[in-house]
Design a protein around this motif. Structure first.
Motif, PDB file in Angstrom:
ATOM      1  N   LYS A  48     -13.299  40.950 -22.252  1.00  0.00           N
ATOM      2  CA  LYS A  48     -13.854  41.955 -21.343  1.00  0.00           C
ATOM      3  C   LYS A  48     -14.183  41.439 -19.946  1.00  0.00           C
ATOM      4  CE  LYS A  48     -17.013  45.853 -21.626  1.00  0.00           C
ATOM      5  NZ  LYS A  48     -18.063  46.509 -22.416  1.00  0.00           N
ATOM      6  N   ARG A  49     -14.766  40.233 -19.847  1.00  0.00           N
ATOM      7  CA  ARG A  49     -15.218  39.734 -18.541  1.00  0.00           C
ATOM      8  C   ARG A  49     -14.052  39.082 -17.806  1.00  0.00           C
ATOM      9  NH1 ARG A  49     -20.057  35.890 -19.932  1.00  0.00           N
ATOM     10  NH2 ARG A  49     -18.423  35.143 -21.330  1.00  0.00           N
ATOM     11  N   LEU A  50     -13.713  39.634 -16.651  1.00  0.00           N
ATOM     12  CA  LEU A  50     -12.495  39.229 -15.955  1.00  0.00           C
ATOM     13  C   LEU A  50     -12.793  38.924 -14.487  1.00  0.00           C
ATOM     14  CD1 LEU A  50      -9.468  39.006 -16.777  1.00  0.00           C
ATOM     15  CD2 LEU A  50      -9.166  41.312 -15.858  1.00  0.00           C
ATOM     16  N   LEU A  51     -12.324  37.769 -14.018  1.00  0.00           N
ATOM     17  CA  LEU A  51     -12.416  37.415 -12.598  1.00  0.00           C
ATOM     18  C   LEU A  51     -11.138  37.862 -11.907  1.00  0.00           C
ATOM     19  CD1 LEU A  51     -13.820  35.899 -10.231  1.00  0.00           C
ATOM     20  CD2 LEU A  51     -12.604  33.833 -10.999  1.00  0.00           C
ATOM     21  N   GLY A  71     -12.850  49.510 -17.979  1.00  0.00           N
ATOM     22  CA  GLY A  71     -13.171  49.028 -19.326  1.00  0.00           C
ATOM     23  C   GLY A  71     -13.425  47.538 -19.335  1.00  0.00           C
ATOM     24  N   PHE A  72     -12.903  46.839 -18.310  1.00  0.00           N
ATOM     25  CA  PHE A  72     -13.212  45.421 -18.133  1.00  0.00           C
ATOM     26  C   PHE A  72     -14.429  45.290 -17.219  1.00  0.00           C
ATOM     27  CE2 PHE A  72      -8.784  45.235 -19.378  1.00  0.00           C
ATOM     28  CZ  PHE A  72      -8.689  44.071 -20.125  1.00  0.00           C
ATOM     29  N   GLU A  73     -15.166  44.198 -17.382  1.00  0.00           N
ATOM     30  CA  GLU A  73     -16.247  43.866 -16.446  1.00  0.00           C
ATOM     31  C   GLU A  73     -15.650  42.947 -15.387  1.00  0.00           C
ATOM     32  OE1 GLU A  73     -19.487  42.140 -18.564  1.00  0.00           O
ATOM     33  OE2 GLU A  73     -19.817  43.907 -19.837  1.00  0.00           O
ATOM     34  N   ASN A 100     -16.934  34.057 -16.874  1.00  0.00           N
ATOM     35  CA  ASN A 100     -15.884  35.026 -17.172  1.00  0.00           C
ATOM     36  C   ASN A 100     -14.970  34.523 -18.284  1.00  0.00           C
ATOM     37  OD1 ASN A 100     -15.948  37.331 -15.000  1.00  0.00           O
ATOM     38  ND2 ASN A 100     -16.416  35.449 -13.893  1.00  0.00           N
ATOM     39  N   ASP A 101     -14.281  35.482 -18.925  1.00  0.00           N
ATOM     40  CA  ASP A 101     -13.412  35.146 -20.056  1.00  0.00           C
ATOM     41  C   ASP A 101     -11.976  34.878 -19.643  1.00  0.00           C
ATOM     42  OD1 ASP A 101     -15.547  35.637 -21.913  1.00  0.00           O
ATOM     43  OD2 ASP A 101     -15.183  37.790 -21.652  1.00  0.00           O
ATOM     44  N   ASP A 123      -9.663  26.104 -19.128  1.00  0.00           N
ATOM     45  CA  ASP A 123      -9.031  26.599 -20.356  1.00  0.00           C
ATOM     46  C   ASP A 123      -9.286  28.099 -20.555  1.00  0.00           C
ATOM     47  OD1 ASP A 123      -7.452  26.356 -22.618  1.00  0.00           O
ATOM     48  OD2 ASP A 123      -9.156  25.913 -23.939  1.00  0.00           O
ATOM     49  N   LYS A 124      -9.073  28.867 -19.478  1.00  0.00           N
ATOM     50  CA  LYS A 124      -9.237  30.317 -19.527  1.00  0.00           C
ATOM     51  C   LYS A 124      -7.875  30.993 -19.351  1.00  0.00           C
ATOM     52  CE  LYS A 124     -13.721  30.268 -19.927  1.00  0.00           C
ATOM     53  NZ  LYS A 124     -14.693  30.747 -18.937  1.00  0.00           N
ATOM     54  N   PRO A 125      -7.649  32.111 -20.026  1.00  0.00           N
ATOM     55  CA  PRO A 125      -6.362  32.806 -19.891  1.00  0.00           C
ATOM     56  C   PRO A 125      -6.162  33.350 -18.480  1.00  0.00           C
ATOM     57  CG  PRO A 125      -7.912  34.126 -21.157  1.00  0.00           C
ATOM     58  CD  PRO A 125      -8.549  32.787 -20.967  1.00  0.00           C
ATOM     59  N   LEU A 126      -4.894  33.397 -18.075  1.00  0.00           N
ATOM     60  CA  LEU A 126      -4.540  33.790 -16.708  1.00  0.00           C
ATOM     61  C   LEU A 126      -3.447  34.839 -16.725  1.00  0.00           C
ATOM     62  CD1 LEU A 126      -4.272  33.391 -13.565  1.00  0.00           C
ATOM     63  CD2 LEU A 126      -2.728  31.484 -14.087  1.00  0.00           C
TER      64      LEU A 126
END
Length: 415
Positions: A48-51, A71-73, A100-101, A123-126
């Motif tokens: 949910k938490r997105l930069l 729907g995303f933060e 952020n996730d 190590d965060k998805p991109l």
């Protein structure tokens, strides 16, 4: 659309002996797909938490992407107009990613570079949401970044997801489309350098990956007349070709399939201008001009039927003086030995016919220049605000800012 699973399958058990892997889960290229961005992220495991990282230009160009992320933060990091990717910017993003996730990079070039490095380090998805087909780093594992005015390529990550709406790509400024053409056309120099280095030094070389780059570059050459058109089909073709060269870099864990001495020359100009407090022109524009200068040199080498070679002789005091405050970085790359110390001059002489065949294997200087003109790409140093003095400095000194063998560097060993 590129089928990643099918492409990866084609490279299983490659004759080069190395395992070629892809970490990107999905590439989505299509017309009007900006509205599907949120769903694409969800099905690929983004939380949910997105930069969201972009600049004012790319956010304007990608109209609809914010609505699609309902729907995303969302936490925003928006620049006015990011033109230079730096380690300092990466560090800022790394701090933001602690909260952020994952991260979505909306744009191209420098924006993607800082996000790929920050995502790798945390190590965060991109996800990369492309707004222009202006460079080849969308799927690359490496990120060219500036640290203290010295540009180097750092290990980064391939994005988990790449999205390109062809309506948005087609609307991109002509200048960016032509820059993408310039970046792609440089692959011909890169392929020459990689193959020559493998022949002379025994460097790892994968013919299958090289062919992937070659086919993508030839495809771009065939589209020269349509590069700047407001045409979704052309925009998609250019984007996918750029994407394939990035995948080639990921397959080999090296930038060899996508860049040669033309990229190093471009980086030299960039570093020297940064020392003067000046920003350079777009990456692809510089690479295109550098490609013509290098191909002109290689065309002259082609005229030599035989050569007499010797050990490389370099006035290192002069080299370090030219680099000025960047000399410590250059010293590290060229001591205690240099990239040419292990090269036997006789190997150059014995293999000269093969080297000439390698030069002939790509389009000629004249063919490349003609294609660039038809693609409305810049072709002179004046058009990228590089002075004649800086041009000559670059041609003389650029090979020493990378520990990488090129035909241009080997030419120093020829009488």
């Amino acid at each position: 659309m590129i089928n990643l699973k099918e492409l990866a399958k084609q490279f299983e058990n490659c004759p080069c002996g190395r395992k070629h892997e892809l970490t990107t889960k999905e590439v989505v290229v299509g017309s009007g797909i900006v509205k599907d961005t949120g769903e694409i992220l969800k099905r690929n495991g983004f939380k949910k938490r997105l930069l969201l990282v972009g600049d004012k230009n790319t956010l304007r160009a990608s109209e609809g992407v914010e609505k699609a992320l309902e729907g995303f933060e969302i936490q925003y990091r928006i620049y006015d107009n990011l033109r230079e990717a730096t380690i300092e910017q990466v560090n800022v993003l790394k701090e933001l990613l602690e909260e952020n996730d994952g991260v979505i990079s909306v744009g191209t070039g420098s924006l993607n570079d800082i996000c790929r490095k920050a995502a790798a380090d945390t190590d965060k998805p991109l996800c990369i949401f492309a707004t222009a087909a202006s460079m080849d780093g969308f799927a690359s594992y490496g990120a060219p970044l500036t640290d203290g005015n010295f540009k180097a390529t750092y290990d980064a990550k391939m994005p988990e997801v790449i999205i390109a709406d062809t309506k948005i790509l087609a609307r991109a400024p002509k200048e960016l489309k032509s820059a993408g053409f310039g970046d792609m056309i440089g692959k011909y120099v890169g392929l020459i350098d990689w193959q020559v280095s493998a022949l002379i030094s025994g460097e790892y070389y994968c013919e299958k990956v090289a062919n992937l780059t070659r086919e993508a570059t030839d495809r771009i050459m065939s589209l020269a007349d349509r590069i700047t058109a407001d045409d979704e089909e052309s925009a998609a073709a250019v984007f996918e070709a750029l994407l394939l060269t990035g995948i080639g870099m990921a397959f080999t864990k090296t930038s060899r399939p996508a860049s040669g001495t033309e990229h190093i020359l471009s980086h030299f100009w960039e570093c020297k201008k940064l020392l003067e407090g000046k920003l350079s022109d777009f990456h692809g524009k510089k690479v295109g001009v550098a490609t013509l200068l290098i191909m002109e040199k290689y065309s002259k080498l082609l005229q030599k039927e035989k050569v007499v070679a010797h050990k490389e002789v370099v006035d290192w005091e002069d080299v370090y003086k030219n680099y000025g405050e960047l000399k410590d970085e250059v010293i590290k790359l060229n001591t205690p030995d240099t990239i040419t110390d292990g090269i036997n001059p006789e190997d150059l002489e014995k293999n000269w016919d093969k080297i000439r065949d390698i030069i002939r294997s790509v389009p000629s200087y004249e063919q490349i220049k003609n294609a660039m003109e038809r693609a409305e790409a810049v072709t002179t140093v004046e058009q990228i605000e590089v002075s004649e003095e800086l041009k000559e400095q670059g041609l003389k000194y650029h090979p020493y800012m990378r520990r990488r063998l090129s035909l241009y560097r080997l030419a120093n060993m020829i009488d």
